[in-house]
Design a protein around this motif. Structure first.
Motif, mmCIF file in Angstrom:
data_model
loop_
_atom_site.group_PDB
_atom_site.id
_atom_site.type_symbol
_atom_site.label_atom_id
_atom_site.label_comp_id
_atom_site.label_asym_id
_atom_site.label_seq_id
_atom_site.Cartn_x
_atom_site.Cartn_y
_atom_site.Cartn_z
ATOM 1 N N GLY A 81 0.750 -1.248 0.031
ATOM 2 C CA GLY A 81 -0.112 0.279 0.129
ATOM 3 C C GLY A 81 0.757 1.196 0.057
ATOM 4 N N ALA A 82 2.213 1.272 0.213
ATOM 5 C CA ALA A 82 2.971 2.424 0.465
ATOM 6 C C ALA A 82 3.205 3.018 -0.992
ATOM 7 N N ASP A 83 2.857 2.231 -2.103
ATOM 8 C CA ASP A 83 2.725 3.098 -3.491
ATOM 9 C C ASP A 83 1.680 4.330 -3.606
ATOM 10 N N ASN A 84 0.677 3.966 -2.728
ATOM 11 C CA ASN A 84 -0.606 4.953 -2.681
ATOM 12 C C ASN A 84 -0.816 5.401 -1.230
ATOM 13 N N SER A 85 0.331 5.511 -0.486
ATOM 14 C CA SER A 85 0.421 6.010 1.010
ATOM 15 C C SER A 85 -0.899 5.610 1.852
ATOM 16 N N VAL A 86 -1.220 4.104 1.683
ATOM 17 C CA VAL A 86 -2.074 3.641 2.387
ATOM 18 C C VAL A 86 -1.644 2.292 3.030
ATOM 19 N N TYR A 142 -8.000 -6.922 7.015
ATOM 20 C CA TYR A 142 -7.624 -6.567 5.857
ATOM 21 C C TYR A 142 -8.654 -5.606 4.945
ATOM 22 N N PHE A 143 -9.842 -6.153 5.113
ATOM 23 C CA PHE A 143 -10.856 -5.166 4.263
ATOM 24 C C PHE A 143 -11.196 -4.260 4.703
ATOM 25 N N LEU A 144 -11.044 -4.023 5.796
ATOM 26 C CA LEU A 144 -11.443 -2.744 6.787
ATOM 27 C C LEU A 144 -10.355 -1.678 5.999
ATOM 28 N N LYS A 145 -9.048 -2.227 6.152
ATOM 29 C CA LYS A 145 -7.912 -1.383 5.907
ATOM 30 C C LYS A 145 -8.235 -1.126 4.358
ATOM 31 N N ALA A 146 -8.648 -1.987 3.601
ATOM 32 C CA ALA A 146 -8.692 -1.719 2.223
ATOM 33 C C ALA A 146 -9.938 -0.779 1.676
ATOM 34 N N HIS A 147 -10.980 -0.510 2.692
ATOM 35 C CA HIS A 147 -11.892 0.490 2.377
ATOM 36 C C HIS A 147 -11.273 1.702 2.963
ATOM 37 N N THR A 148 -10.635 2.592 2.130
ATOM 38 C CA THR A 148 -9.782 3.501 2.395
ATOM 39 C C THR A 148 -10.462 5.047 2.404
ATOM 40 N N PHE A 175 14.030 -7.085 -2.367
ATOM 41 C CA PHE A 175 13.920 -6.001 -1.768
ATOM 42 C C PHE A 175 13.428 -4.845 -2.878
ATOM 43 N N ASP A 176 13.973 -4.913 -3.930
ATOM 44 C CA ASP A 176 13.444 -3.959 -4.818
ATOM 45 C C ASP A 176 12.173 -4.064 -5.516
ATOM 46 N N LYS A 177 11.582 -5.241 -5.142
ATOM 47 C CA LYS A 177 10.095 -5.536 -5.328
ATOM 48 C C LYS A 177 9.168 -5.298 -4.243
ATOM 49 N N LYS A 178 9.728 -5.152 -3.046
ATOM 50 C CA LYS A 178 8.646 -5.264 -1.923
ATOM 51 C C LYS A 178 7.624 -4.325 -1.983
ATOM 52 N N VAL A 179 7.883 -2.956 -2.321
ATOM 53 C CA VAL A 179 6.900 -1.997 -2.413
ATOM 54 C C VAL A 179 5.919 -2.470 -3.703
ATOM 55 N N ARG A 180 4.855 -3.067 -3.613
ATOM 56 C CA ARG A 180 4.172 -3.687 -4.682
ATOM 57 C C ARG A 180 3.203 -2.656 -4.993
ATOM 58 N N PRO A 181 2.684 -2.919 -6.172
ATOM 59 C CA PRO A 181 1.510 -2.137 -6.972
ATOM 60 C C PRO A 181 0.183 -2.529 -6.062
ATOM 61 N N SER A 182 -0.469 -1.457 -5.871
ATOM 62 C CA SER A 182 -1.925 -1.789 -5.438
ATOM 63 C C SER A 182 -3.028 -1.227 -6.303
ATOM 64 N N TYR A 183 -4.016 -1.600 -6.320
ATOM 65 C CA TYR A 183 -5.167 -1.599 -7.362
ATOM 66 C C TYR A 183 -6.631 -1.401 -6.606
ATOM 67 N N LYS A 184 -7.334 -0.073 -7.269
ATOM 68 C CA LYS A 184 -8.330 -0.171 -6.336
ATOM 69 C C LYS A 184 -9.497 0.277 -7.170
ATOM 70 N N LEU A 185 -10.675 0.038 -6.727
ATOM 71 C CA LEU A 185 -12.050 0.617 -7.023
ATOM 72 C C LEU A 185 -12.425 1.896 -6.789
#
Length: 301
Positions: A81-86, A142-148, A175-185
């Motif tokens: 979630g760090a890629d979107n600051s969540v 996790y779902f509660l976190k995901a509903h940002t 390490f270079d892949k640990k900040v993974r992309p996140s996708y949202k509705l």
């Protein structure tokens, strides 16, 4: 070959778990004992259930507690979630992968909660109820976190390009892949199938955690919010919209998910308006495979 093996493992692991859980539940209902079976094998249904739940504990993502039963698992993907600051740490890795998909995670959460509600005595008598609740809460937290935000829900973390290029445990993901992309509705990227399924998971889980009034109510409130969003998101013809997948778990319909979510909200609230909504969605199922029940098909239920 890796993608074929992964898909096979996903399908096999879920099928095996559902079969084992079905056999256990039948045994509880019918009062079958190992000595009653026409075999010399020493069946222990409590152990079967323990191993079924243990499978999920192997798939935990995020920070693990000190009493986690899988001693060879450790913390992983705390930066999700760090890629979107969540904060999107936690939840479950997909079976055979380390990607997190909301759609199948919501379906399995509903099934676990439903099983506990139907066969409470079986889980309690085998000493597995606490572990089952931990497994459900691993997903619901996790779902509660995901509903940002009111109209924002993260449905996936990671992707096949990243994940399938590394064949190893999540604890040592490069390490270079640990900040993974996140996708949202959101308002521009609808996904009523995911919202309906997640609302069902949260509503069912709110019933499971009813002794914890604050947490139960929080889950139910979030379930209502997600379902209300899905209903508001209908197109001009009153039809729901399936999400656009990044990769894997392509959803073929959303009417079944909308009915599924409404049914569990009816069970959790007792409000007949949700039952009415579920019936209305059921008229839109059309043709479907009458034998199946999967994360992508709820019509038979």
């Amino acid at each position: 070959m890796q993608s074929i093996n992964r898909a096979f493992l996903k399908s096999l692991s879920l099928s095996v778990f559902l079969f084992i859980l079905f056999i256990f539940c039948v045994a509880i209902v019918l009062g079958v004992r190992a000595s009653d079976l026409e075999t010399d094998a020493p069946y222990n249904y409590g152990e079967v259930l323990q191993k079924s739940l243990y499978f999920y504990e192997v798939e935990y993502s995020g920070e693990l507690t000190e009493d986690h039963r899988v001693e060879w698992r450790g913390d992983s993907f705390l930066e999700d979630g760090a890629d979107n600051s969540v904060d999107l740490s936690g939840g479950y890795h997909d079976a055979g992968d380390q990607i997190k998909f909301a759609l199948p995670m919501a379906q399995m959460t509903t099934l676990l909660a439903w099983g506990a509600l139907l066969y409470t005595d079986g889980f309690v008598s085998t000493g597995q109820m606490a572990y089952l609740k931990n497994n459900v809460r691993q997903a619901t937290d996790y779902f509660l976190k995901a509903h940002t935000a009111d109209y924002e829900f993260y449905f996936q973390v990671g992707n096949t390009d990243n994940d399938h290029s590394f064949w190893g445990p999540p604890e040592v993901f490069p390490f270079d892949k640990k900040v993974r992309p996140s996708y949202k509705l959101d308002s521009d990227n609808p996904g009523d199938d995911i919202l309906g399924q997640t609302a069902a998971a949260l509503a069912a889980s709110s019933m499971l955690f009813k002794e914890n009034r604050y947490y139960s109510m929080r889950l139910l409130v979030e379930a209502k919010k997600l379902y209300t969003w899905a209903m508001e998101d209908l197109d001009g013809d009153g039809e729901c919209e399936v999400y656009t997948p990044v990769d894997n778990y392509n959803s073929s319909s959303c009417a079944d998910d909308m009915a599924w979510g409404a049914l569990w909200l009816y069970k959790a609230t007792g409000q007949f308006r949700y039952l009415k909504i579920a019936r209305e969605w059921a008229t839109r199922f059309g043709s479907y495979n009458k034998r199946g029940y999967t994360w992508n098909q709820h019509e038979n239920v």
